[in-house]
Scaffold this active site. Structure first.
Site, PDB file in Angstrom:
ATOM      1  N   ASP A 170      44.365  43.856  30.739  1.00 25.61           N
ATOM      2  CA  ASP A 170      43.946  43.272  29.468  1.00 25.61           C
ATOM      3  C   ASP A 170      42.991  44.069  28.579  1.00 25.61           C
ATOM      4  OD1 ASP A 170      45.362  41.391  30.818  1.00 25.61           O
ATOM      5  OD2 ASP A 170      43.779  39.896  30.890  1.00 25.61           O
ATOM      6  N   GLU A 404      39.522  40.212  43.474  1.00 25.42           N
ATOM      7  CA  GLU A 404      40.381  40.517  42.326  1.00 25.42           C
ATOM      8  C   GLU A 404      40.253  42.000  41.940  1.00 25.42           C
ATOM      9  OE1 GLU A 404      39.063  38.596  38.802  1.00 25.42           O
ATOM     10  OE2 GLU A 404      40.960  38.850  37.743  1.00 25.42           O
TER      11      GLU A 404
HETATM   12  C1  9WN Z   1      44.659  36.440  31.130  1.00 22.71           C
HETATM   13  C2  9WN Z   1      45.659  36.128  36.483  1.00 22.71           C
HETATM   14  C3  9WN Z   1      45.451  37.108  35.356  1.00 22.71           C
HETATM   15  C4  9WN Z   1      46.149  38.452  35.610  1.00 22.71           C
HETATM   16  C5  9WN Z   1      45.764  39.507  34.593  1.00 22.71           C
HETATM   17  C6  9WN Z   1      44.242  39.607  34.554  1.00 22.71           C
HETATM   18  C7  9WN Z   1      43.627  38.243  34.234  1.00 22.71           C
HETATM   19  C8  9WN Z   1      43.801  36.546  32.394  1.00 22.71           C
HETATM   20  C9  9WN Z   1      42.344  36.289  32.059  1.00 22.71           C
HETATM   21  O1  9WN Z   1      44.050  37.287  35.193  1.00 22.71           O
HETATM   22  O2  9WN Z   1      44.039  37.867  32.917  1.00 22.71           O
HETATM   23  O3  9WN Z   1      46.014  36.561  31.483  1.00 22.71           O
HETATM   24  O4  9WN Z   1      42.021  35.119  31.774  1.00 22.71           O
HETATM   25  O5  9WN Z   1      41.539  37.221  32.079  1.00 22.71           O
HETATM   26  O6  9WN Z   1      43.849  40.551  33.623  1.00 22.71           O
HETATM   27  O7  9WN Z   1      46.317  40.743  34.956  1.00 22.71           O
HETATM   28  O8  9WN Z   1      47.531  38.277  35.559  1.00 22.71           O
HETATM   29  O9  9WN Z   1      45.331  36.716  37.692  1.00 22.71           O
END
Ligand code: 9WN
Length: 431
Positions: A170, A404
């Protein structure tokens, strides 16, 4: 000290079992719903010891595909009930998706589903496996057709993303330039309340200005009624991401295999695969720098001012030849991804001026990218590099559990703890 891998395999299984909600895996309180590529990654881990659950995870996800074929980034199984921002009320996607059932977000994530489906099939009994593939194939085909129809306006095989969340990676510095184009000054942004930083300290999450920009994009999508043609014109962030397209190549390869097993013609996925590989090499690969760059469609320009793993994830997906792979790995060494000073692999290179080892995708080591890179490096025979990645990754698991992400300098966890996707990818990697 030797790391007891078997002990961690048992722990990983317990993490998955403890997060299972009956029809999908809850990722954490930070991410209390079902996510796009995470669900596919969960399918990989579950398939190693409980393929029925792997199958259910994917069936739940694909059951919420939009009628236009899109597999959404988030399925809000509990609606607004669980605190996550932006929730269904901000996305307003249920007014436009034409889909019943729980609301979803209105964007996508890397299409890893076909890869997971094929793997799950391999772990099921023959008859059940075939039935699963027969059920999944038309849905996967619709998903890929959506990508090539709606997200590939030049018909050249390169699929674009329209939000940094769609990349899965992101807040990489690579996305900063197109994001800075978002004008936050002229029109007040309707207020919102972040939830993520109630779980995780601010310094490990994207800065507030990024959330303003993320929100502006979400608002733009529903103001344009989720009409992709309109969004494409209005949206300041339209990017062809090499990592996303490399995963799409791998998924197309899986789709060709699935088509053959269920006796369908593999013409479409084979064509897609060829086109995307070719276009990635023609348009996104820099022969001079020996790496890939994302392409900014709004500026008709490569996003070549930062050094991150997007440049190298295309080692996954069979996109490059051996010579390219060799020079890409050489450059990775020069850019200190494998330096003995820190744990491998930092997502943003320590040589980049925006490298921040504790902030989300701007430095931390992620199991997601370690797994993708280990797969790709293995394909080209860089087994020593794969071992390096595994050693560092497993050391961190031994010290801190399934997190994570981790600070590559100190090893300190920087995101969610007891994270089932991290456990799942560990199970897959050690299987
Ligand atoms: C937005 C769920 C997701 C991953 C992404 C990670 C994070 C979300 C957030 O979490 O993103 O999609 O709210 O930050 O960047 O890779 O899929 O684990």
């Amino acid at each position: 000290m030797e790391i007891d891998i078997n002990k961690h395999i048992q722990k990983a299984k317990r993490t998955l079992i403890g997060s299972w909600l009956g029809n999908y895996t809850k990722l954490s309180d930070l991410y209390p719903h079902q996510w796009g590529w995470d669900a596919a990654f969960m399918g990989l881990g579950w398939s190693t010891f409980a393929p029925q659950k792997a199958k259910t995870e994917i069936k739940t996800q694909l059951a919420h595909q939009w009628p236009n074929g899109m597999v959404p980034q988030i399925i809000f199984h509990a609606g607004e009930a669980l605190n996550y921002y932006p929730g269904p009320n901000r996305w307003q996607a249920h007014h436009y998706s034409g889909q019943d059932g729980p609301p979803t977000s209105g964007c996508i994530q890397p299409p890893m589903q076909a890869v997971a489906v094929l793997r799950i099939y391999q772990q099921l009994d023959y008859e059940e496996g075939r039935q699963f593939l027969t059920w999944a194939y038309p849905r996967l085909l619709q998903w890929h057709r959506y990508l090539y129809r709606e997200r590939c306006p030049d018909d050249d095989g390169l699929v674009y993303v329209r939000h940094p969340w769609e990349t899965g990676l992101d807040n990489l510095p690579d996305w900063d330039k197109p994001l800075e184009r978002i004008d936050l000054s002229t029109q007040a942004l309707p207020s919102y309340q972040r939830e993520d930083n109630k779980h995780i300290t601010d310094k490990h999450r994207p800065d507030h200005i990024y959330y303003d920009r993320y929100t502006r994009l979400v608002d733009l999508f529903y103001h344009n009624n989720y009409d992709e043609e309109k969004i494409r014109k209005e949206c300041p962030f339209i990017v062809e991401d090499p990592a996303f397209n490399a995963m799409l190549c791998e998924a197309n390869t899986a789709l060709v295999t699935i088509a053959n097993i269920v006796n369908r013609t593999a013409y479409e996925p084979r064509q897609w695969l060829k086109q995307t590989r070719q276009a990635m090499n023609n348009k996104l690969y820099s022969a001079e720098d020996k790496r890939f760059y994302a392409y900014d469609r709004k500026n008709s320009d490569l996003l070549d001012s930062h050094e991150s793993l997007v440049g190298y994830i295309p080692l996954y997906g069979g996109v490059v030849d051996n010579e390219q792979a060799e020079s890409m790995v050489k450059r990775m060494k020069e850019k200190e991804y494998f330096s003995d000073q820190r744990y491998a692999l930092a997502t943003t290179s320590p040589t980049d001026n925006k490298y921040t080892p504790q902030n989300y995708w701007r430095g931390p080591l992620w199991p997601f990218t370690n797994w993708l890179m280990a797969q790709g490096l293995h394909d080209y025979g860089f087994d020593q590099k794969v071992r390096r990645i595994e050693n560092d990754w497993y050391k961190l698991i031994d010290q801190h559990g399934f997190c994570e992400n981790y600070n590559p300098e100190t090893g300190e966890p920087t995101g969610a703890y007891d994270f089932p996707v991290a456990a799942s990818l560990f199970l897959e990697q050690t299987h």
